[in-house]
Design a protein around this motif. Structure first.
Motif, PDB file in Angstrom:
ATOM      1  N   PHE A 135       2.041   2.185-121.602  1.00 29.20           N
ATOM      2  CA  PHE A 135       2.144   3.492-120.953  1.00 29.20           C
ATOM      3  C   PHE A 135       3.586   3.900-120.631  1.00 29.20           C
ATOM      4  O   PHE A 135       3.889   5.092-120.558  1.00 29.20           O
ATOM      5  CB  PHE A 135       1.318   3.510-119.665  1.00 29.20           C
ATOM      6  CG  PHE A 135      -0.160   3.546-119.897  1.00 29.20           C
ATOM      7  CD1 PHE A 135      -0.759   4.664-120.457  1.00 29.20           C
ATOM      8  CD2 PHE A 135      -0.955   2.462-119.558  1.00 29.20           C
ATOM      9  CE1 PHE A 135      -2.132   4.700-120.675  1.00 29.20           C
ATOM     10  CE2 PHE A 135      -2.323   2.490-119.764  1.00 29.20           C
ATOM     11  CZ  PHE A 135      -2.916   3.610-120.322  1.00 29.20           C
ATOM     12  N   LEU A 163       4.975   5.279-123.759  1.00 24.58           N
ATOM     13  CA  LEU A 163       4.165   6.457-124.055  1.00 24.58           C
ATOM     14  C   LEU A 163       4.682   7.666-123.267  1.00 24.58           C
ATOM     15  O   LEU A 163       4.713   8.789-123.780  1.00 24.58           O
ATOM     16  CB  LEU A 163       2.696   6.195-123.713  1.00 24.58           C
ATOM     17  CG  LEU A 163       1.705   7.306-124.092  1.00 24.58           C
ATOM     18  CD1 LEU A 163       1.628   7.447-125.617  1.00 24.58           C
ATOM     19  CD2 LEU A 163       0.311   7.012-123.523  1.00 24.58           C
ATOM     20  N   GLY A 164       5.095   7.424-122.026  1.00 22.47           N
ATOM     21  CA  GLY A 164       5.675   8.497-121.230  1.00 22.47           C
ATOM     22  C   GLY A 164       6.962   9.032-121.826  1.00 22.47           C
ATOM     23  O   GLY A 164       7.297  10.211-121.661  1.00 22.47           O
ATOM     24  N   ARG A 214       5.816  12.396-119.343  1.00 22.96           N
ATOM     25  CA  ARG A 214       5.358  11.708-118.137  1.00 22.96           C
ATOM     26  C   ARG A 214       4.047  12.303-117.621  1.00 22.96           C
ATOM     27  O   ARG A 214       3.150  11.592-117.176  1.00 22.96           O
ATOM     28  CB  ARG A 214       6.415  11.833-117.022  1.00 22.96           C
ATOM     29  CG  ARG A 214       7.724  11.068-117.273  1.00 22.96           C
ATOM     30  CD  ARG A 214       8.627  11.761-118.265  1.00 22.96           C
ATOM     31  NE  ARG A 214      10.004  11.333-118.195  1.00 22.96           N
ATOM     32  CZ  ARG A 214      10.579  10.490-119.040  1.00 22.96           C
ATOM     33  NH1 ARG A 214       9.882   9.932-120.017  1.00 22.96           N
ATOM     34  NH2 ARG A 214      11.850  10.195-118.918  1.00 22.96           N
ATOM     35  N   ARG A 228       1.471  13.966-119.121  1.00 21.24           N
ATOM     36  CA  ARG A 228       0.239  13.625-119.847  1.00 21.24           C
ATOM     37  C   ARG A 228      -0.122  12.158-119.665  1.00 21.24           C
ATOM     38  O   ARG A 228      -1.309  11.795-119.540  1.00 21.24           O
ATOM     39  CB  ARG A 228       0.402  13.965-121.324  1.00 21.24           C
ATOM     40  CG  ARG A 228       0.208  15.445-121.636  1.00 21.24           C
ATOM     41  CD  ARG A 228       0.305  15.758-123.103  1.00 21.24           C
ATOM     42  NE  ARG A 228       1.697  15.803-123.541  1.00 21.24           N
ATOM     43  CZ  ARG A 228       2.083  16.089-124.786  1.00 21.24           C
ATOM     44  NH1 ARG A 228       1.184  16.346-125.715  1.00 21.24           N
ATOM     45  NH2 ARG A 228       3.363  16.130-125.085  1.00 21.24           N
ATOM     46  N   THR A 229       0.881  11.309-119.656  1.00 19.86           N
ATOM     47  CA  THR A 229       0.618   9.881-119.467  1.00 19.86           C
ATOM     48  C   THR A 229       0.027   9.614-118.085  1.00 19.86           C
ATOM     49  O   THR A 229      -0.917   8.825-117.933  1.00 19.86           O
ATOM     50  CB  THR A 229       1.916   9.076-119.648  1.00 19.86           C
ATOM     51  OG1 THR A 229       2.468   9.353-120.934  1.00 19.86           O
ATOM     52  CG2 THR A 229       1.650   7.585-119.529  1.00 19.86           C
ATOM     53  N   VAL A 254      -3.470   7.718-116.867  1.00 18.97           N
ATOM     54  CA  VAL A 254      -3.400   6.570-115.961  1.00 18.97           C
ATOM     55  C   VAL A 254      -4.316   6.758-114.753  1.00 18.97           C
ATOM     56  O   VAL A 254      -5.014   5.824-114.339  1.00 18.97           O
ATOM     57  CB  VAL A 254      -1.947   6.337-115.515  1.00 18.97           C
ATOM     58  CG1 VAL A 254      -1.884   5.392-114.321  1.00 18.97           C
ATOM     59  CG2 VAL A 254      -1.130   5.771-116.671  1.00 18.97           C
ATOM     60  N   GLY A 304       1.182   1.662-115.965  1.00 15.05           N
ATOM     61  CA  GLY A 304       1.900   2.868-116.359  1.00 15.05           C
ATOM     62  C   GLY A 304       2.147   3.839-115.228  1.00 15.05           C
ATOM     63  O   GLY A 304       2.751   4.889-115.440  1.00 15.05           O
ATOM     64  N   ASN A 363       6.275   6.024-114.722  1.00 12.60           N
ATOM     65  CA  ASN A 363       6.130   7.436-115.082  1.00 12.60           C
ATOM     66  C   ASN A 363       6.215   8.344-113.866  1.00 12.60           C
ATOM     67  O   ASN A 363       6.806   9.433-113.926  1.00 12.60           O
ATOM     68  CB  ASN A 363       4.800   7.650-115.814  1.00 12.60           C
ATOM     69  CG  ASN A 363       4.882   7.294-117.282  1.00 12.60           C
ATOM     70  OD1 ASN A 363       5.494   7.987-118.087  1.00 12.60           O
ATOM     71  ND2 ASN A 363       4.275   6.163-117.643  1.00 12.60           N
ATOM     72  N   SER A 369      11.318   5.831-118.710  1.00 10.92           N
ATOM     73  CA  SER A 369      10.018   5.340-118.237  1.00 10.92           C
ATOM     74  C   SER A 369       9.713   3.949-118.779  1.00 10.92           C
ATOM     75  O   SER A 369       9.333   3.045-118.033  1.00 10.92           O
ATOM     76  CB  SER A 369       8.911   6.317-118.638  1.00 10.92           C
ATOM     77  OG  SER A 369       7.658   5.839-118.198  1.00 10.92           O
TER      78      SER A 369
END
Length: 448
Positions: free
Chosen positions: A79, A82-83, A88, A90-91, A95, A136, A140, A370
């Motif tokens: 995560f 991914l951020g 940030r 959407r991640t 989460v 995550g 983030n 992140s």
């Protein structure tokens, strides 16, 4: 800079306040669960583990808590980057679904009396999903809030994440205390322990709604518009930020052990090893953590003025010097002494945490921020934070000394102090050198 321009550069915008609420809701859920699990450990032990030895059952419950932390590094590795790739905002929406959903699931799990060995197995699985999602959350949330905040107020703004986390533990502690007083131990053991976990569902729904409606940070949107989003944030983080990530591992030792000792171990330590009643233990914990929650943003604001490094040194040095005296004071058996001791430890955490989040974010550029924070944060939290209740309980049981856990905390605090003194450079921007219309270059890497 003239006084009007300086004031404008330090102003917290309505958007930043909205981001604080959105980031704070998910952070609240994560820490609410941590607090509730630790505070209700004795009730969980009697429902999910069968043993003639209460200490063994409690150790099993703490072991499950530690297992939940095993997947945090994997969650952070997934995560965090991914951020940096999709944003940030959407991640964080993903989460909060995982963390609130898994916390709610704990409240509906069958007990050992109903399904036998399947009960602790299901508990372990839920804790693992929870840990994966929680991996995550912090990086983030801190990155999003950091990037929405005025440069000279970032210590204050990001420190609210820790303040909210402690406030969540206060709410969990107060709720558990109220339920015990109203329902009694028998009803709490039978079904009342489920109530705090079930409340995660409406909290998660609110958090998801707010996060879905939120805009991503200006820095990330600028990266998207310019095509500057990192294609492989993890590889880039290790290539360009490995030294800073290693230093963060050393600095984060204190955060990991101090946080989880305060919210997970000490409540059961007071009621189990030190002979306090459950009500006295919960009252002591609620007061101490409440003071900590209020103090963290104050210390964050102070870090914007005096710098991050002095705060980190003061907090870690305080733990080296005062942990044993605090444990000794608690062991004297007085509720007043226990409140004073836990509050002292909580204030030391506030001094340290007030500077920590901003310092972490200032180590890395937005492209990898992140992920580069998530990897060391979750590795250390998993290895040391999640195991604190188990290790501390084992130390007391194996040595026969109620003060044994204090030496463990002091040792790791000394490691953090060494890193803070030798390997951290000041990253807080000086107020008199920050132009409101221009961002400074990324902070320098920590010195070797």
């Amino acid at each position: 800079m003239n006084s009007h321009a300086e004031a404008e550069s330090q102003k917290i915008t309505p958007q930043a306040r909205k981001v604080l609420v959105a980031a704070g809701v998910g952070h609240f859920i994560e820490w609410y669960d941590v607090g509730v699990y630790g505070l209700l450990a004795t009730f969980l032990a009697s429902n999910f583990f069968v043993s003639g030895n209460p200490t063994a059952a409690l150790l099993s419950t703490f072991a499950v808590s530690a297992i939940g932390f095993v997947l945090r590094p994997l969650g952070g590795l997934f995560f965090g980057p991914l951020g940096d790739r999709i944003g940030r905002q959407r991640t964080l929406a993903i989460v909060v679904l995982l963390t609130s959903g898994s916390t709610f699931a704990m409240g509906v799990l069958p007990t050992y009396d109903s399904v036998g060995i399947l009960a602790p197995v299901l508990l372990v699985l839920v804790r693992m999903v929870q840990g994966f999602g929680a991996g995550g959350e912090t990086s983030n949330a801190v990155a999003l809030l950091f990037e929405h905040s005025p440069r000279t107020r970032r210590g204050f703004m990001t420190s609210w994440m820790d303040g909210i986390g402690f406030m969540a533990s206060v709410v969990g502690s107060a709720l558990a205390l109220a339920l015990i007083n109203v329902l009694g131990n028998d009803a709490m053991t039978g079904w009342g322990w489920r109530i705090p976990f079930l409340l995660a569902l409406p909290l998660g729904a609110v958090g998801l709604y707010i996060r879905v409606k939120l805009e991503d940070s200006p820095e990330f949107r600028e990266l998207e518009a310019s095509g500057g989003v990192a294609e492989s944030p993890t590889k880039e983080a290790f290539r360009t930020g490995s030294k800073a990530m290693l230093v963060l591992c050393g600095v984060l030792l204190l955060k990991a052990i101090a946080h989880w000792a305060l919210v997970s171990f000490l409540p059961s330590f007071l009621s189990g090893d030190l002979g306090f009643s459950t009500s006295q233990a919960f009252t002591t914990t609620t007061v101490a953590i409440g003071v900590t929650a209020i103090a963290v943003p104050v210390m964050g604001a102070l870090s914007d003025r005096v710098g991050r490094k002095p705060m980190l040194i003061a907090g870690s040095a305080g733990f080296v010097v005062l942990t044993w005296p605090a444990f000794y004071l608690m062991s004297l058996g007085s509720v007043a002494n226990a409140i004073i001791a836990m509050t002292v430890l909580g204030l030391l955490i506030a001094v340290f945490d007030g500077a920590l989040s901003a310092m972490m974010a200032e180590q890395f550029p937005a492209r990898i921020r992140s992920g580069a924070m998530a990897i060391p944060y979750n590795l250390v939290v998993s290895a040391f934070g999640g195991s604190v209740p188990y290790v501390a309980t084992w130390l007391v049981a194996s040595t026969g000394s109620k003060l044994a856990p204090s030496f463990y905390v002091m040792l790791l605090s000394a490691v953090t102090l060494t890193f803070a003194v030798t390997s951290i450079r000041e990253t807080a921007p000086r107020r008199d050198r920050v132009a409101p219309e221009k961002e400074a270059e990324p902070a320098p890497q920590p010195q070797s």
